[in-house]
Each structure stands twice: as C-alpha cells, then as structure tokens.
Enzyme design. Structure first.
Site, PDB file in Angstrom:
ATOM      1  N   ARG A  21    -102.547  -3.133 -36.276  1.00 56.13           N
ATOM      2  CA  ARG A  21    -101.848  -2.072 -35.475  1.00 56.13           C
ATOM      3  C   ARG A  21    -100.492  -2.066 -35.352  1.00 56.13           C
ATOM      4  NH1 ARG A  21    -104.351  -1.041 -29.897  1.00 56.13           N
ATOM      5  NH2 ARG A  21    -103.481  -2.830 -29.301  1.00 56.13           N
ATOM      6  N   ASP A  22     -99.621  -3.055 -35.910  1.00 48.03           N
ATOM      7  CA  ASP A  22     -98.166  -2.922 -35.750  1.00 48.03           C
ATOM      8  C   ASP A  22     -97.635  -3.468 -37.043  1.00 48.03           C
ATOM      9  OD1 ASP A  22     -95.846  -2.280 -34.864  1.00 48.03           O
ATOM     10  OD2 ASP A  22     -95.778  -4.594 -33.834  1.00 48.03           O
ATOM     11  N   LEU A  23     -98.239  -3.099 -38.193  1.00 46.75           N
ATOM     12  CA  LEU A  23     -97.760  -3.437 -39.497  1.00 46.75           C
ATOM     13  C   LEU A  23     -96.580  -2.797 -39.884  1.00 46.75           C
ATOM     14  CD1 LEU A  23     -98.803  -5.163 -41.928  1.00 46.75           C
ATOM     15  CD2 LEU A  23     -99.756  -3.268 -42.981  1.00 46.75           C
TER      16      LEU A  23
END
Length: 196
Positions: free
Chosen positions: A50-52
């Site tokens: 979710r925060d690549l």
C-alpha cells in the site's frame, strides 16, 4: 526494543534523483524484476504493501532488491479495509485508483504502483504530474501516457507498464509473479528492437 535487519544500499529514489537521464533499459528491468519478486513474497504472506514508492526500494551491494517500510501494509482479508475509516493512506504519485477512492485494496494495487515506478525510471517523471489534485485526478480518470510516447522502448515493456497502470484491477497482470515472468522475458532489452 525492536531488533531489525540492517539493510545497506541505495534507494531507487536516490538513484532516480541523481540520474542525469532516464535509466538504461536493462537496469530498469533488473530493478523491476527484483521489485516484482519482493511483491510476490509480500503477497504470498497475505499482505498488500500500500505504499510502494522508489524511496521504499533498496538495492543492496550484492544486487538484491529489498522492499522497505511495511508500516502501511494491510492483511488481505475480504471486508477488512483499513481505509474504510475515511483515511486514505499511501503516496499519491504511485497510488492505484481504488486506493485513492478509499476502497478495499488487493495485491494488484501494488502492481499499479510498480507500473508507476517503472514508468518514472524510464522517463524520469511520474505518470501524472502537477499539484496533488491534478495527480489524483490523473490516477482516477485519465489514461497514463505510454512510455513509448516519451522514449523508445521494447513493445513488450511498454505493454507491461500500460497493463500495470490500468484503471481497473482486473485489467492489470494477474499477480506479481506474472510481472516477474514478463520482465524476465525482456532480459537483455538494451539490444532489443524498440518502438517510439
């Protein structure tokens, strides 16, 4: 206290910030393969990152690519959506449309981020630019430009990135292993025919 592994190496974000020109094709493919392999492991363990983003990806001195900062990772459980409380989490430059809408995310949201990272590595700009509102509108409603419209690249690589950046999760590659396989087929792309 927490005992954690020390990961040494340069982040992809550092590399992109210092790059005077878009990265060589073979280097982007190598980073992409390592990143897709890492995502496959995260997804097999039952999580979505979710925060690549480039700052969360490190290449170690031995060449291994590591994904960092799973602080926003979410367990893949149908109906258990952490964003449902109204808080949208992640980095807007790389967020999938469904994530920006605060919907339940599944592993293909990470593949969207992977596509955005590869796009930036090949062009030195994210798929959508401008202020936050313009970037979010782009991810939500506009088709990302094709890499080949900005730089000559092999058709297979252009198609793969476009597929990762598809608005609907169902139109993206089935999983990270499929992305790894597609990138493996592009090994040696520096000498491959390109389209422009």
């Amino acid at each position: 206290f927490l005992a954690m592994e020390l990961v040494v190496g340069a982040t992809f974000g550092d590399l992109l910030a210092r790059a005077p020109a878009p990265l060589p094709l073979d280097e982007v493919v190598a980073w992409g393969r390592g990143l897709a392999d890492g995502l496959a492991a995260i997804h097999r363990a039952g999580y979505v990152h979710r925060d690549l983003k480039p700052e969360n990806v490190v290449r170690q001195p031995d060449g291994a690519v590591r994904i960092l900062d799973l602080g926003l990772a979410q367990r893949i459980v149908a109906g258990d959506n952490l964003a449902a409380i109204g808080q949208i989490v992640g980095s807007p430059l790389y967020m999938a449309p469904e994530q920006l809408r605060g919907e339940e995310v599944e592993p293909r949201a990470d593949l969207y981020a992977l596509g955005a990272i590869l796009f930036e590595a090949l062009t030195l700009r994210p798929p959508f630019i401008g202020d936050r509102a313009a970037i979010e509108l782009g991810h939500l409603a506009l088709r990302a430009p094709r890499v080949a419209s900005l730089r000559p690249v092999p058709a297979g690589l252009d198609e793969l990135i476009a597929a990762c950046l598809a608005k609907a999760p169902a139109d993206r590659p089935t999983d990270a292993a499929a992305v790894t396989a597609a990138l493996a087929a592009l090994a040696g792309v520096a000498d491959a025919p390109t389209i422009s």
